[in-house]
Enzyme design. Sequence first.
Site, mmCIF file in Angstrom:
data_model
loop_
_atom_site.group_PDB
_atom_site.id
_atom_site.type_symbol
_atom_site.label_atom_id
_atom_site.label_comp_id
_atom_site.label_asym_id
_atom_site.label_seq_id
_atom_site.Cartn_x
_atom_site.Cartn_y
_atom_site.Cartn_z
ATOM 1 N N TRP A 114 41.260 -68.038 -8.283
ATOM 2 C CA TRP A 114 42.476 -67.202 -8.274
ATOM 3 C C TRP A 114 42.239 -65.896 -7.544
ATOM 4 O O TRP A 114 43.142 -65.377 -6.890
ATOM 5 C CB TRP A 114 43.001 -66.988 -9.687
ATOM 6 N N ASP A 143 44.884 -59.262 -12.516
ATOM 7 C CA ASP A 143 45.551 -60.521 -12.846
ATOM 8 C C ASP A 143 45.119 -60.904 -14.257
ATOM 9 O O ASP A 143 43.958 -61.233 -14.499
ATOM 10 C CB ASP A 143 45.121 -61.591 -11.834
ATOM 11 N N LYS A 158 50.544 -69.414 -19.338
ATOM 12 C CA LYS A 158 49.236 -69.609 -19.953
ATOM 13 C C LYS A 158 49.288 -69.197 -21.426
ATOM 14 O O LYS A 158 48.967 -69.972 -22.292
ATOM 15 C CB LYS A 158 48.158 -68.794 -19.218
#
Length: 360
Positions: A101, A171, A195
């Site tokens: 990511w 993030d 998530k």
Amino acid sequence: MSRVYNFSAGPAVLPEEVLREAGEEILDYQGTGMSVMEMSHRSKAFEGIIGDAEKALRELMNIPDNYKVLFLQGGASQQFAMIPMNLMKNKVADYINTGQWSKKAISEAKIYGKVNVLASSEDKTFSYIPDLKGLKISDDADYVYICHNNTIYGTKYNNLPEVGEKVLVADMSSDFLSEPVDVTKYGLIFAGAQKNVGPAGVVIVIIREDLITEDVLPGTPTMLRYKTHADNGSLYNTPPAYGIYICGKVFKWVQNKGGLEAMKKINEEKAAILYNYLDSSSMFKGTVVKEDRSLMNVPFVTGSDELDAKFVKEAKAAGFENLKGHRSVGGMRASIYNAMPTEGVKALVEFMKKFEEENK
Ligand SMILES: *Cc1c(COP(=O)(O)O)cnc(C)c1O
């Protein structure tokens, strides 16, 4: 009806109480005679929903008044572009590379300016967080970027890089609301909802007000300017209304659990059940260095691809879903987000013990 233990990395398990409540309100939201899905985003009822969601999130995270909370779309991945478009005044930024990511965020930022990768853990398949001491923050960097919890590799930051006066961007998609956060340490925090806090389709951005300006890179679309959404209370256009409604319910669920301190304690106890077993097992091994283990995503292997596949198959048949590891790591991964009950982790460990015994 029977529900499985769902260890998916995302979209992921949601609290059963929240799903039940949403189910009860599906045809008639609090006497409006309609579903939240059918409701104008300009209605009084929806104003209440988005207002309450923001209020609950502010209370939970203790978000100071000089930060805006935005409910946006485009997923966490859209933020990989939106951040440089809005924050790269000098067209330079520092990134730490801790997995796929952050790599994606780095590639995207390179479209807009110069990216310095200050540190990386790629040499050991991202199984640790790089040493943050002695990081040389670039003088001309507009911000420093980290991925706080690495969903695929199962690492998390327990300390933050010292960025001085620079803006820290994080993030937090896969560990949002899993523990207390000192928001004042960050210029911008973002998290895709799917998530730990809600259904896919919502991304939450917490941004310090001085970072919201008209001074964005030329060509930045209206929809990709933080100012557009901040000026309109996330209602510039139709927001992901139903998703925001569910997020609001999850925020209240976390409040009812006792807030983020309590959540952290539960998450630590829950993760310890699995990690302690992994440390004692002669078949299963965790893939991450102990100091940097995630509380949310737990990758592990047997060392044999065949045995891994057998485990995933038998686990599925026993009601433990989505344990297959990410294709880049292999093996298994158990995502044990806030909504995964402790009983689910206990049951998984019992199943693993039995499997180990049967396959010695
Ligand atoms: C899942 C995830 C993303 C990507 O989210 P999308 O909403 O699919 O764009 C980004 N960062 C992290 C840490 C993630 O876990």
